[in-house]
Design a protein around this motif. Structure first.
Motif, mmCIF file in Angstrom:
data_model
loop_
_atom_site.group_PDB
_atom_site.id
_atom_site.type_symbol
_atom_site.label_atom_id
_atom_site.label_comp_id
_atom_site.label_asym_id
_atom_site.label_seq_id
_atom_site.Cartn_x
_atom_site.Cartn_y
_atom_site.Cartn_z
ATOM 1 N N VAL A 4 1.256 -0.896 0.285
ATOM 2 C CA VAL A 4 0.112 -0.381 0.054
ATOM 3 C C VAL A 4 0.900 1.202 -0.255
ATOM 4 O O VAL A 4 0.683 2.127 -0.158
ATOM 5 N N LEU A 5 1.957 1.370 0.377
ATOM 6 C CA LEU A 5 2.952 2.375 1.043
ATOM 7 C C LEU A 5 3.778 2.229 -0.380
ATOM 8 O O LEU A 5 3.397 3.345 -0.502
ATOM 9 N N VAL A 6 4.183 1.479 -1.149
ATOM 10 C CA VAL A 6 4.722 1.370 -2.769
ATOM 11 C C VAL A 6 3.865 1.928 -3.694
ATOM 12 O O VAL A 6 3.823 3.146 -4.449
ATOM 13 N N HIS A 7 2.562 1.443 -3.444
ATOM 14 C CA HIS A 7 1.658 2.280 -3.929
ATOM 15 C C HIS A 7 1.089 4.161 -4.047
ATOM 16 O O HIS A 7 1.224 5.159 -5.038
ATOM 17 N N LEU A 8 1.202 4.191 -2.290
ATOM 18 C CA LEU A 8 1.323 5.665 -2.554
ATOM 19 C C LEU A 8 2.200 6.114 -2.925
ATOM 20 O O LEU A 8 2.108 7.550 -3.536
ATOM 21 N N ALA A 107 15.022 2.717 -6.315
ATOM 22 C CA ALA A 107 15.539 1.990 -5.583
ATOM 23 C C ALA A 107 14.883 0.438 -4.682
ATOM 24 O O ALA A 107 15.514 -0.618 -5.150
ATOM 25 N N HIS A 108 13.757 0.377 -3.927
ATOM 26 C CA HIS A 108 13.363 -0.121 -3.513
ATOM 27 C C HIS A 108 13.080 -0.838 -4.116
ATOM 28 O O HIS A 108 13.006 -2.714 -3.464
ATOM 29 N N ILE A 109 12.167 -0.767 -5.334
ATOM 30 C CA ILE A 109 11.664 -2.218 -6.301
ATOM 31 C C ILE A 109 13.235 -2.824 -7.172
ATOM 32 O O ILE A 109 12.902 -3.676 -6.777
ATOM 33 N N ALA A 110 13.838 -1.855 -7.382
ATOM 34 C CA ALA A 110 14.954 -2.851 -7.965
ATOM 35 C C ALA A 110 15.333 -3.981 -7.082
ATOM 36 O O ALA A 110 16.626 -5.039 -7.320
ATOM 37 N N ARG A 111 15.896 -3.189 -5.412
ATOM 38 C CA ARG A 111 16.447 -4.094 -4.417
ATOM 39 C C ARG A 111 15.634 -5.133 -3.995
ATOM 40 O O ARG A 111 15.611 -6.713 -4.594
ATOM 41 N N GLY A 164 21.456 2.352 1.526
ATOM 42 C CA GLY A 164 22.546 2.661 2.575
ATOM 43 C C GLY A 164 22.016 2.132 3.857
ATOM 44 O O GLY A 164 22.204 1.055 4.660
ATOM 45 N N ALA A 165 20.739 2.959 4.305
ATOM 46 C CA ALA A 165 19.750 2.310 5.466
ATOM 47 C C ALA A 165 19.757 1.008 5.429
ATOM 48 O O ALA A 165 19.266 0.586 6.794
ATOM 49 N N LEU A 170 17.876 -1.291 8.981
ATOM 50 C CA LEU A 170 16.734 -0.764 8.615
ATOM 51 C C LEU A 170 15.300 -1.400 8.196
ATOM 52 O O LEU A 170 16.123 -1.864 7.025
ATOM 53 N N GLU A 171 14.210 -1.000 8.951
ATOM 54 C CA GLU A 171 13.021 -1.936 7.951
ATOM 55 C C GLU A 171 12.914 -0.885 6.752
ATOM 56 O O GLU A 171 13.435 0.146 6.678
ATOM 57 N N ALA A 172 12.334 -0.790 5.915
ATOM 58 C CA ALA A 172 12.418 0.190 4.534
ATOM 59 C C ALA A 172 11.332 1.224 4.742
ATOM 60 O O ALA A 172 11.340 2.167 4.395
ATOM 61 N N VAL A 173 10.312 1.072 5.524
ATOM 62 C CA VAL A 173 9.707 2.595 5.948
ATOM 63 C C VAL A 173 10.585 3.785 6.115
ATOM 64 O O VAL A 173 11.012 4.991 5.809
ATOM 65 N N PRO A 174 11.028 3.213 7.886
ATOM 66 C CA PRO A 174 11.675 4.936 8.042
ATOM 67 C C PRO A 174 13.059 4.633 7.378
ATOM 68 O O PRO A 174 13.400 5.904 6.842
ATOM 69 N N ALA A 175 13.900 3.666 6.519
ATOM 70 C CA ALA A 175 14.736 3.870 5.285
ATOM 71 C C ALA A 175 14.148 4.791 4.419
ATOM 72 O O ALA A 175 15.125 6.274 3.721
ATOM 73 N N ALA A 176 13.010 4.712 3.960
ATOM 74 C CA ALA A 176 12.272 5.179 2.532
ATOM 75 C C ALA A 176 12.191 6.343 3.452
ATOM 76 O O ALA A 176 12.414 7.430 2.415
#
Lengths: 191, 191, 191
Positions: A4-8, A107-111, A164-165, A170-176
Motif C-alpha cells: 500500500v505504501l509503495v502504491h501511495l 531503488a526499493h523496487i530494484a532491490r 544504505g539504511a 533498518l526497516e523499509a519504512v524508516p529507510a524510505a
C-alpha cells in the motif's frame, strides 16, 4: 515495504510529476490535449522505464488510477492555471517532491527484484529523473538535470540513503523516510 | 561466441562510451555527479535498449561491474581531466571503438536470440548508436550520428560484416574481429 | 481483429512513418545511410514502445518484412527524391495516415492484452506519436506534436473512437474504420 505504501509513493510521484508537466504545458501555452499529454508523459515516464528494466508489468497498464490522476491534474491545471499562476517555483517544488519519492521507490523496487546495491541506486536515479527529462526534451526546454547542479545529486542522495539504511538493517519504512527527507532537503536547498 | 568474450566486448563498449560521456560532461563543465550520470547513461544506454528489445535481463542489473566501471571512469575523468585535456579528438576515438564493438555485439546477441539477418543488423546499429545519441540529446549537442556521415555507416559495416561472415560459415570470433576491424576502419577514416 | 488486418495496419503504419522519416532525411540532405536510419527509427519507433510496454515480442524482431519495407522506402526516397520533391506537405499527409492507423492499432493491441480503457487510449496515442517524436528529436526539428495543435488530438480521437466503439459492442473492423476515419479527418482538417 508495504504494498500500500509503495502504491501511495507511486501515486505521489505520478501526481507531482504530472503537475510539473502540466505547468510546462501552461508556460508553453498548449491546448488541453497538450496539457494531458505532457502531464502523462512526465507522470509515468520514470516509472515506465523502471518497470521495463526490472521486467515487471508496467505499473499504469492494468491499474487505471495512475492515468486518471494524470488526466485529472492536467484538466485542473488547464482550467485553474489562472488561479495558481504559471510560476516556475511551483514547478520546482513539485519536481523536488517527485524526485525524492521516485529516487527511494525506484531503488526499493530494484532491490526487491534482486538487483545489487549499485544498480539499485542507478535505477532509483533513473526513475527519479527520466520523467522530467522526457518532459524537458519533448518541450525543448534545457533539462533541469543539466541546469541545476543539485538535481542529480538529490536523486542520488534519496536512492543512496535508502539503500544504505536498508543495508544497515533498518526497516523499509524508516529507510524510505530517511531517503525521502535527505533527497528532498538537498533539492530544496538548491531551489 | 564465448560468454567470456561477450562479457569482455560488453565491458569495452561500456567503458569507452562511458569515457565519451565523461568527456562531454567535462566540456560542459558539469559537477562530479553530472560526470557520473552522463558517463553511465552513455555507457549502458545502447546495451539497455538491446536487452529490452531482445527481452533478456538487462545486462547491468544483476552484474554490478558494469556500473562500477562507469562510475570509476567518471571519477577518473573528473579528477584527471586537466591531464588528459578536454580534447574532442579523444571523444571521437573512444566513440569509434565503442561503435565497432557494440555494432558486432548487438548483432551477435540478436542472432543468438533467433532474430533474422536484417533485424540483427538493425539491432547492432541501434546498440552501437543509442548510447551516444542519448548522450548528445541529454547534453543538447548536435548528435554525432547526424554530424558525421560515416558514423551510422561504420555501425552498419560492423554489424553487417559480422552477420555476413557468420552466414558464410565463419566462427563467431573471427567474424567478430572482421566486423570490429571493418567498422572501426570506416569510422577512423572519417575522423 | 483479424491477425492479417493487424499485420496490414502495422505495415501501413511502418511504411508511412518510414516515408516521413525519409522525407526529413531528404530535407536535412543526409546520405543514404542517414535515410535508412531515420526511416527505420520513425517506422518502427512507435510499435517498439508499444510492444515493450505490452510485454509482447517486438514486432520487427522475428519478421524481417518490416525492416525490409523501411529500407526499401528509404532507398526509393533517396534515389527518387528529385521526382517526389522534398515537399513538406507530403510529410504531413504520410504522418497523418500513420497517426490514425497506429492510434487504432496501439489501442487494439493494448485492449487485447487486457489493458483498461484509459491505458489502452494512452497506449494508442503513444504508439501513434512516438515514432514521429523520435524522428523529430533525433533530427532536431521542433516536434510536430508541439507545433500542430490537432496532432495529439487526432491520435486521441483515433484511439478513443476505436475503444469507445468497441465498448458499445461494435466488431473490431468497423470500430477500427471509425477510429481511423475520425483520427485522419481531425488531422487532415489541420493540414
Amino acid at each position: 515495504m508495504n504494498p500500500v505504501l509503495v502504491h501511495l509513493l507511486d501515486l505521489v510521484g505520478v501526481a507531482v510529476f504530472a503537475a510539473s508537466g502540466a505547468l510546462v504545458a501552461s508556460r508553453k501555452k498548449m491546448d488541453v490535449i497538450g496539457f494531458a499529454l505532457l502531464a502523462t508523459l512526465t507522470g509515468i515516464g520514470g516509472g515506465t522505464v523502471r518497470d521495463l528494466i526490472i521486467d515487471r508489468p508496467v505499473f499504469w497498464l492494468l491499474d487505471q488510477s495512475y492515468l486518471a490522476v494524470c488526466v485529472a491534474i492536467a484538466l485542473a491545471s488547464f482550467f485553474l492555471a489562472h488561479l495558481i499562476g504559471r510560476r516556475y517555483i511551483v514547478l520546482l517544488w513539485a519536481d523536488a517532491i517527485g524526485l525524492a519519492a521516485y529516487g527511494v521507490l525506484g531503488a526499493h523496487i530494484a532491490r526487491s527484484a534482486g538487483a545489487g546495491v549499485l544498480p539499485a541506486i542507478a535505477l532509483g536515479m533513473m526513475t527519479a529523473t527520466f520523467g522530467g527529462l522526457l518532459r524537458d526534451v519533448v518541450s525543448r526546454e534545457l533539462p533541469l538535470i543539466l541546469k541545476t547542479e543539485v538535481y542529480a545529486t538529490a536523486a542520488l542522495v534519496a536512492a543512496g540513503l535508502f539503500v544504505g539504511a536498508r543495508e544497515l538493517g533498518l526497516e523499509a519504512v524508516p529507510a524510505a523516510a530517511i531517503g525521502f527527507a535527505g533527497g528532498f532537503a538537498v533539492r530544496a536547498g538548491g531551489i
